[in-house]
Design an enzyme around this catalytic site. Structure first.
Site, PDB file in Angstrom:
ATOM      1  N   GLU A   1     -47.269   2.141  59.571  1.00 12.98           N
ATOM      2  CA  GLU A   1     -48.606   2.353  59.056  1.00 12.98           C
ATOM      3  C   GLU A   1     -49.373   3.292  59.981  1.00 12.98           C
ATOM      4  OE1 GLU A   1     -52.580  -0.351  58.012  1.00 12.98           O
ATOM      5  OE2 GLU A   1     -50.694  -1.285  58.641  1.00 12.98           O
TER       6      GLU A   1
ATOM      7  N   ASN B   1     -44.646 -12.299  55.424  1.00 11.91           N
ATOM      8  CA  ASN B   1     -43.637 -11.502  54.731  1.00 11.91           C
ATOM      9  C   ASN B   1     -42.480 -11.123  55.644  1.00 11.91           C
ATOM     10  OD1 ASN B   1     -44.755 -11.389  52.100  1.00 11.91           O
ATOM     11  ND2 ASN B   1     -46.288  -9.945  52.831  1.00 11.91           N
TER      12      ASN B   1
ATOM     13  N   GLU C   1     -46.078   4.845  49.029  1.00  9.95           N
ATOM     14  CA  GLU C   1     -46.383   3.992  50.172  1.00  9.95           C
ATOM     15  C   GLU C   1     -46.099   4.680  51.504  1.00  9.95           C
ATOM     16  OE1 GLU C   1     -47.751   0.932  50.164  1.00  9.95           O
ATOM     17  OE2 GLU C   1     -47.986   1.085  48.005  1.00  9.95           O
TER      18      GLU C   1
END
Length: 489
Positions: A349, A387, A340
């Protein structure tokens, strides 16, 4: 008379051993003139001795390996071989393969024998056809690997289950290539054991690929290193397909769709099935030196201390079940984290164009930190406002309003990863923690984390990358991976 003769004899003898001024001058000039030549000769001798020692004696002209080595290892590879590309056993980097659909077949085909690796296979295909599946060459050679009709007839199969084995089918060509390579590897290995040829195993096999086994045997292998030969041309491409340690990050952060709001506060410390989790400190399974070796290029933000601190807050993690189960869970977690975050390199990201896609405006609390504030962050790339709120509620932090805490605090970043791992089912039917401690296997952890995009054949290359990391980390922790049928999803 006798006295005169004696005097004459003494004078004659003295003329032999005594030099006049002019003779002495010429003698000095001769000695001085020869001195540079003597020095140069000595220096040349010293240089030759140093080169001979560095190259390992007889390996100056021979790259032979000793298959009867008592330790079961070959002799040192010639320095020129290393400089020319090495043995192709580095970590496979598939980013330079033009068609990413070929990555999974290359990885799978390379498992057919120990000598072959994905790096070697990719380099040979690159050299043969530059990955052009429709290429046609001399002697009827066709396809990615430019196999002759005779070779494909013997080693080709219908590997893609299309109903027909075709040299122009990329997957069929790749697997036929691997079978033929491994056949040659077996034969050259036998010739080497019988001392009929000299040279390292890979060079001999690549030579046999190019000029045939009979020719390799007839010329005694590779007694002299020919840098322009096929084995060294292929070695020159190894670097192109070998990772430098920074792995390609996952293009899609975890949880592609927002998870439904949990009912109540999720429990960050699930009760382990066998009840022995809290009595075992999972962090003792991972030393700082092993952690550092696993992530040699990690961002300094991802500290070992931060990981240990986070693990202390999730005592069931890597502490449930027997030692093998605990080590497998730790390896599985680190493998997914590795994928990831690009080897713990990226904190946020990298695709900033997608940062505005993770705000579920249908939630009553909305996105108070801004439309683009809930992009992927941390070792498992936590994303979506739902989240961030759920993780923050579980950890006692206001991540909904302060999502950058995941970017700025190493312990918080690790905690969000372990929160997801131990409490969320994501795109799957079980938590990743339950998958590794309850028999679901590594494949179920992939489904939980990114199953919507990767499982069911969605992205086999990404799945294989995760599996490869899991296998590598399990080895580092001294445990086997378990049931291989459960490695993929």
């Amino acid at each position: 008379m006798a006295l005169r003769k004696a005097q004459a004899a003494r004078q004659a003898g003295s003329s032999i051993f005594k030099l006049d001024a002019s003779q002495l001058l010429w003698a000095v000039i001769s000695v001085v003139g020869l001195f540079p030549l003597v020095v140069l000769a000595l220096l040349a001798l010293i240089v030759l001795l140093v080169i001979f020692a560095m190259a390992g004696g007889s390996q100056l002209t021979s790259a032979s390996a000793d298959p009867s080595d008592p330790n079961g290892q070959t002799s040192r590879v010639n320095a020129l071989i290393e400089l020319s590309g090495g043995d192709g056993r580095g970590t496979f980097d598939p980013r330079n393969i033009p068609d990413q659909d070929l990555v999974a077949p290359i990885r799978e085909a390379a498992k057919k024998c120990d000598l072959l690796t994905p790096v070697i296979l990719a380099a040979q295909i690159d050299y043969a056809s530059a990955f052009d599946p429709d290429m046609e060459g001399p002697q009827g050679r066709k396809g990615l690997s430019q196999l002759t009709p005779e070779v494909f007839d013997e080693f080709g199969e219908d590997d893609d289950d299309s109903g027909e084995a075709s040299v122009l089918d990329p997957e069929d060509s790749i697997h036929a290539h691997a079978r033929y390579f491994c056949h040659l590897a077996e034969r050259t290995g036998q010739l080497s054991k019988e001392k009929k040829v000299v040279g390292d195993h890979l060079s001999l096999t690549l030579m046999a690929w190019e000029i045939g086994l009979e020719t390799v045997e007839a010329q005694g292998g590779m007694p002299v290193l020919a840098l322009g030969a096929y084995p060294f041309q292929v070695r020159g491409l190894f670097e192109k397909y070998t990772s430098t340690g920074t792995e390609e990050p996952d293009p899609d952060p975890v949880t592609d769709e927002p998870d439904p709001e949990p009912d109540g506060d999720p429990d960050p410390d699930p009760t382990p099935p066998d009840g022995d989790g809290p009595d075992v400190d999972g962090s003792t399974l991972l030393s700082e030196s092993v952690f550092t070796a696993m992530f040699p290029n990690r961002n300094s933000f991802y500290t070992y201390a931060g990981l240990r601190d986070a693990m202390a807050k999730f005592p069931a993690f890597a502490a449930t079940g027997d030692e093998r189960t605990r080590k497998r869970e730790l390896a599985a977690f680190l493998a997914n984290v590795n994928h990831e975050s690009g080897g713990l390199v990226h904190i946020e990201e990298i695709n900033q164009a997608a940062w505005g896609n993770y705000c579920d405006t249908g939630q009553p609390y909305g996105c108070p930190a801004g439309q683009t504030a809930y992009h992927g962050r941390g070792p498992i790339q936590l994303s979506w406002n739902t989240n961030y709120k759920a993780a923050g509620d579980a950890l006692g932090l206001d991540l909904l309003n302060q999502p950058d805490l995941v970017r700025d605090d190493s312990s918080v970043a690790w905690q969000t990863a372990l929160w997801f791992w131990t409490t969320q089912t994501g795109a799957g039917t079980m938590t990743a923690h339950s998958a590794m401690t309850g028999g679901g296997g590594f494949g179920e952890t992939i489904r939980t984390i990114n199953g919507a995009l990767e499982c069911g054949g969605g992205n086999p290359a990404q799945v294989q990358a995760r599996v490869a990391a899991y296998e590598r980390f399990a080895t580092s922790l001294g445990v086997e991976v378990g049931n291989e049928d459960n490695l993929t999803c």
